[in-house]
Design an enzyme around this catalytic site. Structure first.
Site, mmCIF file in Angstrom:
data_model
loop_
_atom_site.group_PDB
_atom_site.id
_atom_site.type_symbol
_atom_site.label_atom_id
_atom_site.label_comp_id
_atom_site.label_asym_id
_atom_site.label_seq_id
_atom_site.Cartn_x
_atom_site.Cartn_y
_atom_site.Cartn_z
ATOM 1 N N GLY A 46 -33.201 -84.885 96.665
ATOM 2 C CA GLY A 46 -31.768 -85.134 96.650
ATOM 3 C C GLY A 46 -31.120 -84.548 97.878
ATOM 4 O O GLY A 46 -31.685 -83.646 98.531
ATOM 5 N N GLN A 51 -24.539 -81.309 103.134
ATOM 6 C CA GLN A 51 -25.762 -80.704 103.688
ATOM 7 C C GLN A 51 -26.109 -81.273 105.067
ATOM 8 O O GLN A 51 -26.938 -80.702 105.775
ATOM 9 C CB GLN A 51 -26.946 -80.920 102.744
ATOM 10 C CG GLN A 51 -26.855 -80.090 101.470
ATOM 11 C CD GLN A 51 -28.123 -80.248 100.652
ATOM 12 O OE1 GLN A 51 -28.260 -81.201 99.904
ATOM 13 N NE2 GLN A 51 -29.039 -79.320 100.794
ATOM 14 N N CYS A 93 -33.925 -75.673 97.648
ATOM 15 C CA CYS A 93 -32.785 -76.358 98.262
ATOM 16 C C CYS A 93 -33.075 -76.483 99.751
ATOM 17 O O CYS A 93 -33.492 -75.518 100.387
ATOM 18 C CB CYS A 93 -31.508 -75.553 98.032
ATOM 19 S SG CYS A 93 -30.057 -76.307 98.786
ATOM 20 N N LEU A 94 -32.831 -77.684 100.297
ATOM 21 C CA LEU A 94 -33.114 -77.903 101.718
ATOM 22 C C LEU A 94 -32.245 -77.014 102.608
ATOM 23 O O LEU A 94 -32.600 -76.753 103.752
ATOM 24 C CB LEU A 94 -32.904 -79.380 102.081
ATOM 25 C CG LEU A 94 -33.862 -80.365 101.375
ATOM 26 C CD1 LEU A 94 -33.467 -81.795 101.695
ATOM 27 C CD2 LEU A 94 -35.312 -80.107 101.769
ATOM 28 N N HIS A 135 -27.682 -80.204 90.598
ATOM 29 C CA HIS A 135 -27.820 -79.442 91.844
ATOM 30 C C HIS A 135 -26.983 -80.100 92.956
ATOM 31 O O HIS A 135 -26.250 -79.422 93.684
ATOM 32 C CB HIS A 135 -29.302 -79.367 92.230
ATOM 33 C CG HIS A 135 -29.591 -78.633 93.510
ATOM 34 N ND1 HIS A 135 -30.269 -77.437 93.553
ATOM 35 C CD2 HIS A 135 -29.300 -78.933 94.796
ATOM 36 C CE1 HIS A 135 -30.377 -77.031 94.820
ATOM 37 N NE2 HIS A 135 -29.798 -77.926 95.590
ATOM 38 N N GLU A 136 -27.089 -81.435 93.070
ATOM 39 C CA GLU A 136 -26.369 -82.133 94.148
ATOM 40 C C GLU A 136 -24.864 -82.160 93.890
ATOM 41 O O GLU A 136 -24.072 -82.010 94.828
ATOM 42 C CB GLU A 136 -26.903 -83.558 94.338
ATOM 43 C CG GLU A 136 -28.382 -83.653 94.712
ATOM 44 C CD GLU A 136 -28.832 -82.724 95.833
ATOM 45 O OE1 GLU A 136 -28.023 -82.430 96.746
ATOM 46 O OE2 GLU A 136 -29.982 -82.262 95.792
ATOM 47 N N HIS A 139 -23.422 -79.024 94.950
ATOM 48 C CA HIS A 139 -23.206 -79.009 96.405
ATOM 49 C C HIS A 139 -21.844 -79.616 96.749
ATOM 50 O O HIS A 139 -21.088 -79.060 97.546
ATOM 51 C CB HIS A 139 -24.282 -79.834 97.123
ATOM 52 C CG HIS A 139 -25.520 -79.066 97.478
ATOM 53 N ND1 HIS A 139 -25.499 -77.916 98.248
ATOM 54 C CD2 HIS A 139 -26.832 -79.301 97.219
ATOM 55 C CE1 HIS A 139 -26.746 -77.477 98.419
ATOM 56 N NE2 HIS A 139 -27.574 -78.294 97.801
HETATM 57 NI NI NI Z 1 -29.668 -78.204 97.649
#
Ligand code: NI
Length: 184
Positions: A46, A51, A93-94, A135-136, A139
């Protein structure tokens, strides 16, 4: 299409709520394509627009990490309308390269959003899909997974990041390649 650099915590764009998308135009479609390519390059499940530094309420999710073309979901202005149950599981998480922690989240979620074609869509997720959606959407609300950890875990992770920073091993952004595993 192009892969975009992923912003790393504590960049302020990650902790600022994103603004609603008002019109789906060519710029937004190009951003979606770039987000998909960026997520794929990182083998992510995701990605939220902030991000990649764009503070708009837009996300992509694919819990198959590129294995199943049907699994790709693009959501414009997503909102959580219902949650139930509880699950605990490991999350990455990226925007926190190399950090993995157990996070407790609802087991099931219902999300309302708009598709790129302007149609309203209601998405129901359970288990890992619910986790990825939540999670997204976090964000997009300016919430990072650090804030979902217990206070003790959060302090430990913050200390770890501080040490990595001092050692010059915590980047300000990550340019994706094909070496990462399943993170969101
Ligand atoms: Ni993340």
């Amino acid at each position: 299409m192009a892969v975009r650099a992923i912003v790393v915590y504590p960049h302020p764009v990650l902790t600022t709520p994103t603004r609603e998308v008002e019109t789906v135009d060519d710029d937004l479609r190009a951003l979606v394509n770039d987000m998909i390519e960026t997520m794929r390059a990182e083998r992510g499940v995701g990605l939220a627009a902030n991000q990649v530094g764009q503070s708009v309420r837009l996300m992509v999710v694919d819990v198959s990490a590129g294995e199943d073309p049907e699994a790709l979901t693009v959501l414009v202005n997503p909102r959580v309308v219902e949650t139930s149950g509880r699950q605990n599981g490991e999350e990455g998480c990226l925007s926190f390269p190399g950090i993995f922690e157990n996070i407790t989240r609802p087991q099931r979620v219902v999300v309302e959003a708009t598709r790129l074609d302007g149609q309203s869509v209601r998405v129901e997720g359970e288990d890992f899909f619910a986790r990825a959606l939540l999670h997204e959407i976090d964000h997009l609300d300016g919430i990072v997974f650090l804030q979902r950890m217990s206070p003790l875990k959060r302090r430990l992770v913050q200390r770890q990041i501080r040490r990595l920073k001092q050692a010059g091993q915590w980047p300000e952004s990550v340019m994706p390649d094909a070496t990462a595993s399943t993170e969101g």
